[in-house]
Structures are given as structure tokens and as C-alpha cells.
Design an enzyme around this catalytic site. Structure first.
Site, mmCIF file in Angstrom:
data_model
loop_
_atom_site.group_PDB
_atom_site.id
_atom_site.type_symbol
_atom_site.label_atom_id
_atom_site.label_comp_id
_atom_site.label_asym_id
_atom_site.label_seq_id
_atom_site.Cartn_x
_atom_site.Cartn_y
_atom_site.Cartn_z
ATOM 1 N N GLY A 1 0.768 -1.251 0.000
ATOM 2 C CA GLY A 1 0.000 0.000 0.000
ATOM 3 C C GLY A 1 0.798 1.299 0.000
ATOM 4 O O GLY A 1 0.209 2.373 0.116
ATOM 5 N N TRP B 1 2.446 2.957 -2.394
ATOM 6 C CA TRP B 1 2.155 3.881 -3.503
ATOM 7 C C TRP B 1 0.797 4.554 -3.292
ATOM 8 O O TRP B 1 0.642 5.746 -3.517
ATOM 9 C CB TRP B 1 2.181 3.154 -4.855
ATOM 10 C CG TRP B 1 3.552 2.928 -5.403
ATOM 11 C CD1 TRP B 1 4.709 2.815 -4.695
ATOM 12 C CD2 TRP B 1 3.911 2.793 -6.795
ATOM 13 N NE1 TRP B 1 5.765 2.607 -5.553
ATOM 14 C CE2 TRP B 1 5.309 2.593 -6.838
ATOM 15 C CE3 TRP B 1 3.190 2.796 -7.984
ATOM 16 C CZ2 TRP B 1 6.008 2.414 -8.047
ATOM 17 C CZ3 TRP B 1 3.878 2.619 -9.188
ATOM 18 C CH2 TRP B 1 5.272 2.440 -9.216
ATOM 19 N N ASP C 1 -4.917 -5.605 -6.059
ATOM 20 C CA ASP C 1 -3.837 -6.567 -5.819
ATOM 21 C C ASP C 1 -4.407 -7.963 -5.597
ATOM 22 O O ASP C 1 -5.551 -8.117 -5.177
ATOM 23 C CB ASP C 1 -2.987 -6.155 -4.598
ATOM 24 C CG ASP C 1 -1.570 -6.708 -4.689
ATOM 25 O OD1 ASP C 1 -0.634 -5.911 -4.901
ATOM 26 O OD2 ASP C 1 -1.382 -7.947 -4.576
ATOM 27 N N ASP D 1 -6.977 -10.586 -9.452
ATOM 28 C CA ASP D 1 -5.904 -10.695 -10.440
ATOM 29 C C ASP D 1 -6.256 -9.761 -11.605
ATOM 30 O O ASP D 1 -7.291 -9.942 -12.252
ATOM 31 C CB ASP D 1 -5.836 -12.154 -10.919
ATOM 32 C CG ASP D 1 -4.696 -12.393 -11.900
ATOM 33 O OD1 ASP D 1 -4.233 -11.433 -12.553
ATOM 34 O OD2 ASP D 1 -4.280 -13.566 -12.011
ATOM 35 N N ASP E 1 3.171 -1.132 -10.110
ATOM 36 C CA ASP E 1 4.410 -1.632 -9.505
ATOM 37 C C ASP E 1 4.311 -3.159 -9.433
ATOM 38 O O ASP E 1 5.082 -3.806 -8.741
ATOM 39 C CB ASP E 1 4.524 -1.025 -8.094
ATOM 40 C CG ASP E 1 5.920 -1.130 -7.511
ATOM 41 O OD1 ASP E 1 6.891 -1.255 -8.286
ATOM 42 O OD2 ASP E 1 6.048 -1.077 -6.266
ATOM 43 N N LYS F 1 6.462 -1.257 -13.968
ATOM 44 C CA LYS F 1 7.777 -1.806 -13.590
ATOM 45 C C LYS F 1 8.080 -3.001 -14.474
ATOM 46 O O LYS F 1 7.228 -3.867 -14.665
ATOM 47 C CB LYS F 1 7.736 -2.239 -12.124
ATOM 48 C CG LYS F 1 9.003 -2.950 -11.689
ATOM 49 C CD LYS F 1 9.132 -2.973 -10.193
ATOM 50 C CE LYS F 1 8.241 -3.984 -9.528
ATOM 51 N NZ LYS F 1 8.341 -3.906 -8.062
HETATM 52 C C1 LIG Z 1 6.343 -4.821 -5.302
HETATM 53 S S1 LIG Z 1 4.708 -5.148 -4.821
HETATM 54 C C2 LIG Z 1 3.959 -3.558 -4.931
HETATM 55 C C3 LIG Z 1 4.360 -2.611 -3.829
HETATM 56 C C4 LIG Z 1 3.446 -1.400 -3.765
HETATM 57 N N1 LIG Z 1 3.647 -0.536 -4.918
HETATM 58 C C5 LIG Z 1 3.679 -0.589 -2.543
HETATM 59 O O1 LIG Z 1 4.115 0.569 -2.645
HETATM 60 O O2 LIG Z 1 3.387 -1.068 -1.445
HETATM 61 C C6 LIG Z 1 4.063 -5.970 -6.230
HETATM 62 C C7 LIG Z 1 2.620 -6.421 -6.067
HETATM 63 O O3 LIG Z 1 2.103 -6.834 -7.332
HETATM 64 C C8 LIG Z 1 1.072 -7.761 -7.070
HETATM 65 N N2 LIG Z 1 0.686 -8.478 -8.295
HETATM 66 C C9 LIG Z 1 1.454 -9.284 -9.056
HETATM 67 N N3 LIG Z 1 0.743 -9.813 -10.075
HETATM 68 C C10 LIG Z 1 -0.524 -9.307 -9.959
HETATM 69 C C11 LIG Z 1 -1.725 -9.473 -10.702
HETATM 70 N N4 LIG Z 1 -1.769 -10.290 -11.782
HETATM 71 N N5 LIG Z 1 -2.836 -8.805 -10.313
HETATM 72 C C12 LIG Z 1 -2.800 -8.013 -9.218
HETATM 73 N N6 LIG Z 1 -1.699 -7.806 -8.466
HETATM 74 C C13 LIG Z 1 -0.567 -8.449 -8.824
HETATM 75 C C14 LIG Z 1 1.680 -8.653 -5.994
HETATM 76 O O4 LIG Z 1 0.683 -9.361 -5.283
HETATM 77 C C15 LIG Z 1 2.440 -7.621 -5.133
HETATM 78 O O5 LIG Z 1 1.690 -7.257 -4.001
#
Ligand SMILES: C[S@@+](CC[C@H](N)C(=O)[O-])C[C@H]1O[C@@H](n2cnc3c(N)ncnc32)[C@H](O)[C@@H]1O
Length: 197
Positions: A49, A51, A67, A85, A108, A148
């Protein structure tokens, strides 16, 4: 290897951010003004959370976070969380039910890392491509998109494929990126629509 005691991690703890990633968005937005106050922002892959917290600091900005994972209680104003998803239609429908047009989509999102740089790169490219086309279906004309990407040989082709639909495209590695990480961000501004070139 993730160093939990690094300077940005400590700073995030001190300043009440849910992740050190918050500082990446602060830097990205300072440099490229991806979103502005009063806009509708979609945060893809938002957990835990950080961002969303950064976006919420603007007094009138509305945020939708998506997420796979729960973020827990966020206590943010003008915030909607959707668990799901982003590559599945059911989640897309929920995002569109909140708003059919976003000024900025910030992603991200990253696949789980496997330890294989090649596999992680391939998975990242596949995920980003899906998020990109999803973003194009919800972005307002002129809107902005950040994602990203894990570096590797398919990155240039993906950037080339995405950039033709925007006025502006840059690649950037924020200072808060961990040493040794092979992630970088692609910033695209001025969505022109999904017309073919
Ligand atoms: C690096 S973290 C993000 C950190 C976030 N920007 C923050 O500031 O807290 C990456 C996130 O992408 C999510 N993610 C990956 N593939 C996804 C998808 N297909 N749909 C939704 N979320 C996804 C993961 O569950 C993870 O929580």
C-alpha cells in the site's frame, strides 16, 4: 538479497509508509508528474500500500488499488481497494465499475521471483504486457501510465510496442531501487488511444 535494514526501509518505518517502494513513486512523480491533484489514479499491484499512501497525500485525488493480496486496513480517504488478479476479466469489471476512465494507471506489479533471472524477466514481460493492454482500456485520452519491468532481452521490444500509443516515453531507475535489483520503470505520458501505427 533484500536488506530489511537498508536506509529506505528504515525511512519508510519512521515516516509511516507501508513499503519502501513509496519513495520510488515520490521520485517518479516529482520528475515526471504522472498524476496531479484531483485526478483518478489506478494503482495496480498496490499491496502492501505504499504507492496508494503517496497518491492519497494529494487532497483531492481518488485512488483505486488492485492486488492479488489483501492490504489490510488502509484508512485512506477517497480510496477503493479491489482484491483480484488484474489479468482476469472479473477484476477488470470491478475496476471499471468504480470508474470507466482513469487519468493515470501506475503499476508496480511484479511476478513472484523464482531465483532465475531469465524466468523472472519472461514472467515480468508477460504480466506487464497484459497490464498495459488493460491500462489502455481504462485510460482517458491524454492519460499517463507507469509500469515496472524486469530487465532482459525482451524489454526493448515491449517498450517499442507500448510507446507508439503515447506522446512521451522514458525509462527510469529511481534511487530507492535496491542495489543489484534488475527492475526499472517505463513512464508513458499522453495516451493517444490504441490505434495501430
Ligand atoms: C512490489 S509489490 C507492490 C508494492 C506497492 N507498490 C507498494 O508501494 O506497497 C508488487 C505487487 O504486485 C502484485 N501483483 C502481481 N501480479 C498481480 C496481478 N496479476 N494482479 C494483481 N496484483 C498483482 C503482488 O501481489 C504484489 O503485491
Amino acid at each position: 538479497m533484500y536488506n530489511r535494514q537498508d536506509a529506505f526501509y528504515k525511512k519508510a518505518k519512521r515516516e509511516g509508509y507501508r513499503s519502501r517502494a513509496a519513495y520510488k513513486l515520490i521520485e517518479l512523480n516529482k520528475k515526471y508528474e504522472i498524476y496531479r491533484n484531483g485526478q483518478y489514479v489506478l494503482d495496480v499491484g498496490c499491496a502492501p500500500g505504499g504507492w496508494s499512501q503517496v497518491v492519497a497525500q494529494m487532497s483531492k485525488t481518488r485512488i483505486v488499488g488492485v492486488d492479488l493480496l489483501e492490504t489490510g486496513e488502509m484508512e485512506l480517504d477517497r480510496y477503493t481497494f479491489i482484491q483480484g488478479d488484474i489479468t482476469e476479466q472479473e477484476t477488470v469489471d470491478k475496476v471499471l465499475a468504480v470508474s470507466s476512465g482513469y487519468d493515470a494507471v501506475i503499476s508496480d506489479a511484479a511476478p513472484n521471483t523464482s531465483g532465475s533471472k531469465l524466468l523472472d524477466h519472461v514472467n515480468s514481460i508477460e504480466l506487464v504486457r497484459k497490464i498495459f493492454y488493460f491500462a489502455c482500456s481504462v485510460l482517458k485520452p491524454g492519460g499517463n501510465f507507469v509500469c515496472k519491468v524486469f530487465e532482459g532481452e525482451d524489454r526493448d521490444a515491449l517498450v517499442k510496442e507500448m510507446r507508439v500509443h503515447f506522446e512521451f516515453c522514458k525509462q527510469f531507475r529511481p534511487e530507492a531501487t535496491r542495489k543489484g535489483s534488475f527492475e526499472m520503470y517505463v513512464i508513458m505520458k499522453g495516451f493517444k488511444g490504441l490505434k495501430s501505427e
